[in-house]
Design a protein around this motif. Structure first.
Motif, PDB file in Angstrom:
ATOM      1  N   UNK A  46      28.039  17.599  39.048  1.00 38.30           N
ATOM      2  CA  UNK A  46      27.102  17.691  37.585  1.00 38.30           C
ATOM      3  C   UNK A  46      28.309  17.270  36.804  1.00 38.30           C
ATOM      4  N   UNK A  47      28.035  16.823  35.312  1.00 38.92           N
ATOM      5  CA  UNK A  47      28.751  16.198  33.863  1.00 38.92           C
ATOM      6  C   UNK A  47      29.289  17.103  33.261  1.00 38.92           C
ATOM      7  N   UNK A  48      28.562  18.846  33.616  1.00 39.18           N
ATOM      8  CA  UNK A  48      28.283  19.731  32.548  1.00 39.18           C
ATOM      9  C   UNK A  48      29.706  20.080  32.232  1.00 39.18           C
ATOM     10  N   UNK A  49      30.818  20.031  31.457  1.00 37.32           N
ATOM     11  CA  UNK A  49      31.588  20.614  31.016  1.00 37.32           C
ATOM     12  C   UNK A  49      31.445  21.969  29.199  1.00 37.32           C
ATOM     13  N   UNK A  50      31.288  23.447  29.790  1.00 34.06           N
ATOM     14  CA  UNK A  50      31.761  24.566  29.243  1.00 34.06           C
ATOM     15  C   UNK A  50      29.620  24.290  28.837  1.00 34.06           C
ATOM     16  N   UNK A  51      29.364  23.866  29.778  1.00 30.38           N
ATOM     17  CA  UNK A  51      27.885  24.250  29.769  1.00 30.38           C
ATOM     18  C   UNK A  51      27.344  22.770  28.809  1.00 30.38           C
ATOM     19  N   UNK A  52      27.916  21.886  29.035  1.00 28.48           N
ATOM     20  CA  UNK A  52      26.904  21.083  27.865  1.00 28.48           C
ATOM     21  C   UNK A  52      27.511  19.910  28.640  1.00 28.48           C
ATOM     22  N   UNK A 106      39.658  22.648  32.579  1.00 29.30           N
ATOM     23  CA  UNK A 106      38.342  22.820  32.423  1.00 29.30           C
ATOM     24  C   UNK A 106      37.576  23.688  32.578  1.00 29.30           C
ATOM     25  N   UNK A 107      36.567  23.632  31.746  1.00 26.74           N
ATOM     26  CA  UNK A 107      35.474  25.293  32.587  1.00 26.74           C
ATOM     27  C   UNK A 107      34.269  24.184  32.887  1.00 26.74           C
ATOM     28  N   UNK A 108      34.852  24.095  33.868  1.00 23.67           N
ATOM     29  CA  UNK A 108      34.082  23.206  34.700  1.00 23.67           C
ATOM     30  C   UNK A 108      33.369  22.944  36.584  1.00 23.67           C
ATOM     31  N   UNK A 109      33.075  22.886  37.179  1.00 24.00           N
ATOM     32  CA  UNK A 109      32.539  22.982  38.528  1.00 24.00           C
ATOM     33  C   UNK A 109      34.562  22.050  39.607  1.00 24.00           C
ATOM     34  N   UNK A 110      34.610  22.293  40.728  1.00 24.04           N
ATOM     35  CA  UNK A 110      35.798  21.683  41.296  1.00 24.04           C
ATOM     36  C   UNK A 110      35.261  19.910  41.098  1.00 24.04           C
ATOM     37  N   UNK A 111      34.022  19.715  41.834  1.00 18.14           N
ATOM     38  CA  UNK A 111      33.574  18.301  41.863  1.00 18.14           C
ATOM     39  C   UNK A 111      33.436  17.599  40.829  1.00 18.14           C
ATOM     40  N   UNK A 112      33.412  18.842  39.065  1.00 20.34           N
ATOM     41  CA  UNK A 112      33.136  18.042  38.089  1.00 20.34           C
ATOM     42  C   UNK A 112      34.865  17.706  37.725  1.00 20.34           C
TER      43      UNK A 112
END
Length: 138
Positions: A46-52, A106-112
């Protein structure tokens, strides 16, 4: 007979070569970070950070901007540092490590997070050596 060297011309030439090298390195690093981001996204990261979502082009734009700031730092160090190359390498390695901190929290997944950190390292691996080669070692 004595010959004098024009230091202004040599410095201007060195700065011009530094800028040209830095701009090319920034462009290559920008393309590389976009490729890494696109490959990661294609692999399901995912390229989403904090839902964006972070657009792939955003990786290139930020890489270019920050790389050019690095070129400015190199230019200043070439003028004012006793050992410009060594000082540039040390400074940019520290800045690269510090740039990983926001990705880690960051508010993101580990892979992100891992993908974001990888893009920083890819850009640094391209820009730092290219620019450092243009700086005086002593």
């Amino acid at each position: 007979m004595t010959t004098t060297v024009n230091p202004t011309r040599a410095t201007a030439s060195s700065i011009g070569a530094l800028i040209r090298t830095g701009v090319v390195a920034a462009a290559v690093a920008s393309a590389a970070t976009m490729a890494v981001a696109a490959a990661g996204h294609a692999a399901g990261v995912s390229l989403d950070m904090a839902g964006a979502p972070i657009p792939v082009a955003g990786f290139g734009v930020l890489t270019a901007a920050l790389s050019l700031i690095g070129v400015v730092i190199a230019g200043l160090l070439s003028r004012f540092a006793r050992r410009p190359r060594r000082t540039f390498i040390r400074t940019t390695v520290v800045l690269t490590v510090l740039s990983l901190v926001p990705d880690a929290i960051a508010d993101a997944g580990v892979a992100t997070k891992a993908l974001l950190m990888l893009t920083h390292l890819v850009a640094a691996a391209i820009v730092i050596p290219a620019v450092a080669r243009r700086l005086a070692a002593s």
